[in-house]
Enzyme design. Structure first.
Site, PDB file in Angstrom:
ATOM      1  CG  HIS A 163      -1.633   1.266   1.412  1.00  0.00           C
ATOM      2  ND1 HIS A 163      -2.764   1.583   0.714  1.00  0.00           N
ATOM      3  CD2 HIS A 163      -1.325   2.339   2.169  1.00  0.00           C
ATOM      4  CE1 HIS A 163      -3.128   2.796   1.058  1.00  0.00           C
ATOM      5  NE2 HIS A 163      -2.282   3.267   1.948  1.00  0.00           N
ATOM      6  CD  GLU A 179       3.432 -15.124 -21.744  1.00  0.00           C
ATOM      7  OE1 GLU A 179       4.152 -14.414 -21.044  1.00  0.00           O
ATOM      8  OE2 GLU A 179       2.226 -15.300 -21.500  1.00  0.00           O
ATOM      9  CG  ASP A 218       6.707 -15.783 -18.717  1.00  0.00           C
ATOM     10  OD1 ASP A 218       7.429 -16.231 -17.807  1.00  0.00           O
ATOM     11  OD2 ASP A 218       5.582 -15.302 -18.523  1.00  0.00           O
ATOM     12  CB  CYS A 230       3.677  -6.106 -23.093  1.00  0.00           C
ATOM     13  SG  CYS A 230       3.331  -7.867 -23.043  1.00  0.00           S
TER      14      CYS A 230
END
Ligand code: PEP
Ligand code: MG
Length: 584
Positions: free
Chosen positions: A189, A431, A455, A502
């Site tokens: 947080h 990936e 990956d 990405c």
């Protein structure tokens, strides 16, 4: 030099303010029978005042930072209304005839033990919220003023074990230079709040509170995740210079916000943002993202005890789509497994989880979970420009299976009369090496590709992406990776579909140049890296990097590829790549 996790970029130099939890001296005594009702009333009044305090904090955070950041205070209000919590205290007052303060303390102890025995770490951490609420009640019972960081007159660096949501909420950007905590990770947080407030932060430092004295001078390096306590004058001078450079570098980058991601010779590529939830869209848009290139939806399923409902998911997706509109949002379906697990959804223990029951494999078996998500995405896509992307696709059958499921859902939605976007584009993540090798076949099945290099590198080179022992083998410029990417781009373009990247490779300056040269059409990066990457693109000559990439495909090793690329780059771009600041 204490090393932690770079949670929010930037450099701060200043005096440390150690924020310690206030220990109240609480007397425990028995009350008389006739005093019970009065004591219960005193407790109720304290609860009501706490509700008022928390309501005020929630409202302020909502106004200043947004609804998502304020949600935690709603959760605290729920705790104040939780019958288990409140009744446990009132029972102690009524039956054990304890004074209210002692009853609250005892209940907190019982809850602490209960939470500590939970198997899931995120549940264990939730005790912090109950404790925060308990402190509010105690403060009101003892009539102690609320300690807030907003009273500080001097600009300071907050050092704490952890920061409770009410601590971060009371921080004013004008007097907090940054903060450092013993615990926490990039998604804790306090880290999220620091990024929203744009103040540098380092978390997960272990024992920073014991290494710093109140008032000691510290250097907080939110770019590299370091804290230097009592720096030498040389370190101070170096960091002051670095800080100035960082600030002027950021200012220089800000000019790029509204400029297109276009090379010097006119090739325009896409530059989008990777996000994990609606709260990150504002920053992405502010930093000039042209849409969301990867929305990692699995975070919506984490840190909770049940799966999110269709309506809840639809609201989250809708929010992202509306905020990003008219730009597109690529919503990646659930990518669980590997190193991402849910405590409430048991995945059987596997010897090889990264190669096991994860992502699309899990969704194709638990079609109920998959259908709920797809229905939510289709319904939400009416509110913007949504696209669906499937993770961990290894072959054509999987794409066909998901297409059949999606078609079935669309028919069902039509029959029900539920409005949805009919022509949502679908794409796959490339990936897994098998997908990269048969990219020619996959390109005929989908509307776009997105290379998940994190990956792809892990699987192609057989290097666990989270194991630092084999990190030296994790080489983005390995000839295998360059050849696979080259094949994917060529196959996609032959079928007239576009290819994005990405994975983290899209935010590494040298790799970006090579990917540009290989013909990649879109880069999707963390919001804080957007301007950096735009600067690289805008200072590149496409023809030049195409020539370099073609030659690189013949290199024999990763260091050879790196050396060759660096030697061949023009002085101008070399300076930019070398002088690049990591955004943390
Ligand atoms: C990737 O594998 O490159 C990717 C972007 O997905 P994730 O990091 O979420 O696995
Ligand atoms: Mg991946």
């Amino acid at each position: 030099m204490p090393k932690g996790i770079a949670a929010s970029p930037g450099i701060a130099v200043g005096k440390a303010y150690i924020l310690e939890k206030e220990e109240y001296c609480i007397l425990e005594y028995k009350i008389k029978k006739e005093e019970v009702e009065g004591e219960l009333e005193r407790f109720e009044v304290a609860v009501e005042s706490s509700k008022k305090d928390l309501g005020k904090i929630k409202k302020r955070v909502e106004e200043q930072l947004g609804e998502k950041e304020a949600y935690i205070f709603q959760a605290h209000l729920y705790i104040l209304e939780d019958p288990l919590f409140v009744q446990d205290i009132t029972k102690r007052i009524r039956r054990q005839r304890l004074n209210a303060e002692a009853a609250v303390r005892r209940t907190l102890k019982v809850f602490e033990a209960k939470f500590a025995s939970a198997r899931a770490e995120f549940i264990r951490r939730r005790f912090g919220d109950v404790e925060d609420v308990g402190e509010h009640i105690l403060r009101n019972l003892l009539k102690r003023p609320t300690l807030t960081l907003s009273h500080l007159e001097e600009k300071i660096i907050v050092v704490a074990n952890d920061l409770a949501p009410s601590d971060t909420a009371s921080m004013q950007k004008s007097n907090i230079l940054g903060f450092a905590t013993n615990v926490g990770g990039r998604t804790s947080h306090s880290a999220i709040m620091a990024r929203s407030m744009e103040i540098p932060a380092v978390v997960g430092l272990g024992s920073i509170t014991s290494k710093v004295q109140p008032g000691s001078v510290v250097i907080l390096d939110g770019n590299r995740g370091r804290v230097i306590v009592n720096p030498t004058s040389r370190q101070l001078a170096n960091y002051r210079t670095e800080k100035e450079r960082f600030i002027s570098h950021r200012k220089e980058l800000e000019i790029l916000r509204s400029l297109p991601p276009q090379t010097l010779d006119g090739r325009e590529v896409g530059l989008a943002a990777n996000i994990a939830g609606p709260e990150e869209v504002d920053l992405a848009v502010r930093e000039g993202a042209e849409g969301i290139g990867l929305y990692r939806t699995e975070y919506l399923y984490m840190n909770r005890s049940t799966l999110p409902s269709e309506d809840e998911q639809m609201e989250a997706y809708k929010k992202v789509l509306e905020k990003a509109a008219p730009s597109s949002v690529i919503i990646r379906t659930l990518d669980l497994g590997g190193d991402k697990f849910l405590s409430h959804f048991p995945v059987p223990a596997e010897i090889n989880p990264f190669m096991g029951w994860r992502a699309i494999r899990l969704c194709l078996e638990r079609v109920d979970i998959f259908e709920t998500q797809l229905r939510a995405i289709l319904r939400a896509s009416r509110f913007g420009n949504g696209k669906i992307m499937y993770p961990m696709i290894s072959g054509v059958e999987e794409v066909r299976k998901v297409r059949r499921i999606l078609t079935g859902i669309k028919e069902k939605l039509k029959r029900e009369g539920t409005p949805f976007a009919e022509n949502v584009e679908t794409g796959v993540m490339i990936e897994i090496p098998s997908a990269a090798i048969i990219a020619d076949l996959l390109a005929k099945e989908v509307d776009f590709f997105s290379l998940g290099t994190n990956d792809l590198i892990q699987y192609s080179l057989a290097v666990d992406r989270v194991n630092e022992k084999v990190a030296y083998l994790y080489q983005p410029l390995h000839p295998t990776i360059l050849r696979l990417i080259d094949n994917v781009v060529k196959c996609a373009h032959r079928e007239n579909i576009w290819v994005g990247v990405c994975g983290e490779m899209a935010s590494d300056p040298l790799s970006v140049l090579i990917l540009l040269g290989l013909g990649v059409d879109e880069f999707s990066v963390a919001p804080t890296s957007l301007l950096e990457i735009k600067k690289i693109i805008r200072n590149t000559n496409w023809e030049e990097v195409q020539g370099i990439a073609a030659k690189l495909l013949k290199s024999k090793t990763s260091p050879e590829a790196k050396r060759f690329a660096e030697r061949r780059l023009s002085q101008r771009i070399k300076r930019i790549v070398q002088g690049n600041y990591s955004a943390g």
